[in-house]
Design a protein around this motif. Sequence first.
Motif, PDB file in Angstrom:
ATOM      1  N   VAL A 240       0.852  -1.187   0.000  1.00 20.80           N
ATOM      2  CA  VAL A 240       0.000   0.000   0.000  1.00 20.80           C
ATOM      3  C   VAL A 240       0.888   1.237   0.000  1.00 20.80           C
ATOM      4  O   VAL A 240       1.948   1.261   0.640  1.00 20.80           O
ATOM      5  N   LEU A 241       0.448   2.267  -0.717  1.00 18.49           N
ATOM      6  CA  LEU A 241       1.157   3.540  -0.758  1.00 18.49           C
ATOM      7  C   LEU A 241       0.841   4.331   0.505  1.00 18.49           C
ATOM      8  O   LEU A 241      -0.323   4.568   0.820  1.00 18.49           O
ATOM      9  N   LEU A 242       1.891   4.757   1.213  1.00 10.11           N
ATOM     10  CA  LEU A 242       1.715   5.560   2.414  1.00 10.11           C
ATOM     11  C   LEU A 242       1.633   7.042   2.059  1.00 10.11           C
ATOM     12  O   LEU A 242       1.960   7.442   0.945  1.00 10.11           O
ATOM     13  N   GLN A 243       1.199   7.847   3.010  1.00  5.30           N
ATOM     14  CA  GLN A 243       0.991   9.272   2.737  1.00  5.30           C
ATOM     15  C   GLN A 243       2.282  10.014   2.404  1.00  5.30           C
ATOM     16  O   GLN A 243       2.242  11.051   1.744  1.00  5.30           O
ATOM     17  N   ASP A 244       3.434   9.495   2.853  1.00  5.85           N
ATOM     18  CA  ASP A 244       4.701  10.155   2.543  1.00  5.85           C
ATOM     19  C   ASP A 244       5.300   9.711   1.212  1.00  5.85           C
ATOM     20  O   ASP A 244       6.408  10.114   0.861  1.00  5.85           O
ATOM     21  N   GLY A 245       4.574   8.879   0.462  1.00  8.81           N
ATOM     22  CA  GLY A 245       5.039   8.443  -0.852  1.00  8.81           C
ATOM     23  C   GLY A 245       5.841   7.168  -0.840  1.00  8.81           C
ATOM     24  O   GLY A 245       6.186   6.652  -1.907  1.00  8.81           O
ATOM     25  N   THR A 246       6.141   6.620   0.345  1.00  8.65           N
ATOM     26  CA  THR A 246       6.806   5.321   0.411  1.00  8.65           C
ATOM     27  C   THR A 246       5.754   4.213   0.335  1.00  8.65           C
ATOM     28  O   THR A 246       4.548   4.469   0.417  1.00  8.65           O
ATOM     29  N   VAL A 247       6.209   2.967   0.188  1.00  2.94           N
ATOM     30  CA  VAL A 247       5.299   1.837   0.025  1.00  2.94           C
ATOM     31  C   VAL A 247       5.565   0.810   1.116  1.00  2.94           C
ATOM     32  O   VAL A 247       6.709   0.380   1.316  1.00  2.94           O
ATOM     33  N   LEU A 248       4.503   0.417   1.824  1.00  4.39           N
ATOM     34  CA  LEU A 248       4.576  -0.647   2.819  1.00  4.39           C
ATOM     35  C   LEU A 248       4.274  -1.976   2.136  1.00  4.39           C
ATOM     36  O   LEU A 248       3.270  -2.108   1.438  1.00  4.39           O
ATOM     37  N   ILE A 249       5.146  -2.968   2.351  1.00  2.00           N
ATOM     38  CA  ILE A 249       4.977  -4.315   1.791  1.00  2.00           C
ATOM     39  C   ILE A 249       5.017  -5.287   2.954  1.00  2.00           C
ATOM     40  O   ILE A 249       5.910  -5.213   3.806  1.00  2.00           O
ATOM     41  N   ALA A 250       4.054  -6.208   3.034  1.00  2.00           N
ATOM     42  CA  ALA A 250       3.977  -7.064   4.217  1.00  2.00           C
ATOM     43  C   ALA A 250       3.427  -8.438   3.867  1.00  2.00           C
ATOM     44  O   ALA A 250       2.710  -8.623   2.887  1.00  2.00           O
ATOM     45  N   THR A 269      12.465   7.461  -3.588  1.00  2.00           N
ATOM     46  CA  THR A 269      13.520   8.458  -3.743  1.00  2.00           C
ATOM     47  C   THR A 269      14.899   7.816  -3.768  1.00  2.00           C
ATOM     48  O   THR A 269      15.745   8.134  -4.610  1.00  2.00           O
ATOM     49  N   THR A 270      15.118   6.853  -2.864  1.00  2.00           N
ATOM     50  CA  THR A 270      16.415   6.172  -2.798  1.00  2.00           C
ATOM     51  C   THR A 270      16.437   4.878  -3.596  1.00  2.00           C
ATOM     52  O   THR A 270      17.516   4.381  -3.936  1.00  2.00           O
ATOM     53  N   GLY A 271      15.251   4.316  -3.855  1.00  2.00           N
ATOM     54  CA  GLY A 271      15.171   3.040  -4.562  1.00  2.00           C
ATOM     55  C   GLY A 271      15.513   1.853  -3.686  1.00  2.00           C
ATOM     56  O   GLY A 271      15.752   0.758  -4.201  1.00  2.00           O
ATOM     57  N   ASN A 272      15.503   2.030  -2.368  1.00  2.00           N
ATOM     58  CA  ASN A 272      15.932   0.972  -1.452  1.00  2.00           C
ATOM     59  C   ASN A 272      14.778   0.455  -0.597  1.00  2.00           C
ATOM     60  O   ASN A 272      13.783   1.145  -0.376  1.00  2.00           O
ATOM     61  N   PHE A 273      14.976  -0.769  -0.086  1.00  2.00           N
ATOM     62  CA  PHE A 273      14.037  -1.404   0.832  1.00  2.00           C
ATOM     63  C   PHE A 273      14.630  -1.398   2.241  1.00  2.00           C
ATOM     64  O   PHE A 273      15.824  -1.659   2.422  1.00  2.00           O
ATOM     65  N   THR A 274      13.773  -1.142   3.239  1.00  2.00           N
ATOM     66  CA  THR A 274      14.206  -1.118   4.628  1.00  2.00           C
ATOM     67  C   THR A 274      13.235  -1.943   5.458  1.00  2.00           C
ATOM     68  O   THR A 274      12.021  -1.759   5.353  1.00  2.00           O
ATOM     69  N   ALA A 275      13.750  -2.833   6.285  1.00  2.00           N
ATOM     70  CA  ALA A 275      12.889  -3.637   7.146  1.00  2.00           C
ATOM     71  C   ALA A 275      12.265  -2.774   8.231  1.00  2.00           C
ATOM     72  O   ALA A 275      12.888  -1.854   8.754  1.00  2.00           O
ATOM     73  N   VAL A 276      10.999  -3.060   8.559  1.00  2.00           N
ATOM     74  CA  VAL A 276      10.329  -2.451   9.701  1.00  2.00           C
ATOM     75  C   VAL A 276       9.834  -3.586  10.592  1.00  2.00           C
ATOM     76  O   VAL A 276       9.970  -4.762  10.255  1.00  2.00           O
ATOM     77  N   ARG A 277       9.267  -3.221  11.741  1.00  2.00           N
ATOM     78  CA  ARG A 277       8.791  -4.238  12.676  1.00  2.00           C
ATOM     79  C   ARG A 277       7.815  -5.204  11.991  1.00  2.00           C
ATOM     80  O   ARG A 277       6.958  -4.791  11.219  1.00  2.00           O
ATOM     81  N   SER A 278       7.943  -6.484  12.312  1.00  2.00           N
ATOM     82  CA  SER A 278       7.060  -7.502  11.743  1.00  2.00           C
ATOM     83  C   SER A 278       5.665  -7.421  12.348  1.00  2.00           C
ATOM     84  O   SER A 278       5.480  -6.944  13.483  1.00  2.00           O
ATOM     85  N   MET A 279       4.686  -7.908  11.608  1.00  2.00           N
ATOM     86  CA  MET A 279       3.352  -8.064  12.160  1.00  2.00           C
ATOM     87  C   MET A 279       3.377  -9.105  13.283  1.00  2.00           C
ATOM     88  O   MET A 279       4.297  -9.929  13.367  1.00  2.00           O
ATOM     89  N   LYS A 280       2.378  -9.093  14.121  1.00  2.00           N
ATOM     90  CA  LYS A 280       2.273 -10.098  15.186  1.00  2.00           C
ATOM     91  C   LYS A 280       1.853 -11.442  14.606  1.00  2.00           C
ATOM     92  O   LYS A 280       2.245 -12.495  15.113  1.00  2.00           O
ATOM     93  N   TYR A 281       1.055 -11.393  13.528  1.00  2.00           N
ATOM     94  CA  TYR A 281       0.492 -12.609  12.947  1.00  2.00           C
ATOM     95  C   TYR A 281       0.995 -12.782  11.520  1.00  2.00           C
ATOM     96  O   TYR A 281       1.023 -11.817  10.749  1.00  2.00           O
ATOM     97  N   ALA A 282       1.386 -14.003  11.175  1.00  2.00           N
ATOM     98  CA  ALA A 282       1.730 -14.299   9.792  1.00  2.00           C
ATOM     99  C   ALA A 282       0.456 -14.267   8.959  1.00  2.00           C
ATOM    100  O   ALA A 282      -0.579 -14.809   9.370  1.00  2.00           O
ATOM    101  N   ARG A 283       0.541 -13.637   7.777  1.00  2.00           N
ATOM    102  CA  ARG A 283      -0.644 -13.483   6.922  1.00  2.00           C
ATOM    103  C   ARG A 283      -0.247 -13.616   5.462  1.00  2.00           C
ATOM    104  O   ARG A 283       0.734 -13.023   5.021  1.00  2.00           O
ATOM    105  N   ALA A 284      -1.053 -14.337   4.705  1.00  2.00           N
ATOM    106  CA  ALA A 284      -0.955 -14.351   3.250  1.00  2.00           C
ATOM    107  C   ALA A 284      -2.367 -14.251   2.696  1.00  2.00           C
ATOM    108  O   ALA A 284      -3.331 -14.602   3.376  1.00  2.00           O
ATOM    109  N   ALA A 285      -2.493 -13.750   1.455  1.00  2.00           N
ATOM    110  CA  ALA A 285      -3.808 -13.573   0.834  1.00  2.00           C
ATOM    111  C   ALA A 285      -4.709 -12.715   1.718  1.00  2.00           C
ATOM    112  O   ALA A 285      -5.877 -13.026   1.950  1.00  2.00           O
ATOM    113  N   PHE A 286      -4.164 -11.596   2.219  1.00  2.00           N
ATOM    114  CA  PHE A 286      -4.875 -10.681   3.096  1.00  2.00           C
ATOM    115  C   PHE A 286      -4.952  -9.303   2.433  1.00  2.00           C
ATOM    116  O   PHE A 286      -4.581  -9.144   1.272  1.00  2.00           O
TER     117      PHE A 286
END
Length: 366
Positions: A240-250, A269-286
Amino acid sequence: MFFYSFSYTYSLTLAKPIQTTVDPALPRWTQDASLLFPRSNFDAALLANGQVIAVGGRVNQFTIVKNSEVYSPSTGWTQSVVMQDPRFAHAVTPFAGNTKILATGSAYAPYERTAEIYDLATNTWASTQSNLISGRFGHGAVRLENDQILIFGGQNSRGYILDNTEVYSPSTDTFTAVNSMQTSRTLFSNTLLNDGSTVFVTGGGDQRLRMLSTAELYMSDAWIYTNGPMIQPRAYHASVLLQDGTVLIAGGGNGAFISYKTAEIYNPTTGNFTAVRSMKYARAAFTLTLLPSGKVLAAGGVDWSTQNYPTVCELYDPVTKTWSDTHVLNTGRRLHRSILVNQSVLTMGGYDSRRQQTNTCEKYTF
């Protein structure tokens, strides 16, 4: 890292889901009017009049439908006009200010090259002047700022994973081939970036049944790889596209025995991926839905590693880059749809924890 193809998951029989304990203090989603038909592998879109249209899909293991229905927050679901062709694992894309909807492709082989348009003004479905150049399902379809629709990737009834790309032009009612993707892929995620013309595609599965970590961008009529791959290979994930123009992938998984909790951010802007905190629950097809607050709601999905359908939903906070528990779904579900409508998130259909299509709908109010 292998993934199971889209068509395979329809017949896959899994163990009984594990039941998990839910904090009774967490509020529940509000049950809303049910779909007229149970649906999975369908698509839905928000119309210009504030209503939601749900289109096609499977209603059970054997039946693919071409009916559509419309949701109004005040009256619930009502039968709409029937499409020209039966479709599932297709894509619907609003255009012309959400007064029209383009439906493309189908996993039902006779109709994988067909396309049609719903016109809100006339309440009709009509076939496009020409068919898709390539038959496909499980593909991406994104409206660009010029109102053309980019259609890409997916797979076809012969089992090929596709890299080819075409553009639908409303002014000519035709499809035109453009440059192919760098990698053949299906079951990926796609996001339109802030400029309205760059499409960002992540992961998926390739012809060799591998989950992919590569990502690419469609810009200036060509596809290019991002500076580097994602941190986690993924299929069946969400972005999903966030309000600051970055993209969250989960999240994501392989369709059978692996699901992920991990999340990362792509910075255009940088073309790079950065890890953020994981979800509590594993999810696919969500689903991931951006809320007006800037937070992101993760709803439903399946944890194939435990066969659990998590009902607790989570909120991602882009300021703290962390996840927190929020409202609990009444029905665990995957391959459903979630749409922001009337100051709430409407979640509808999908497969429930019994691996059956459900017609239930519920609403998250913020």
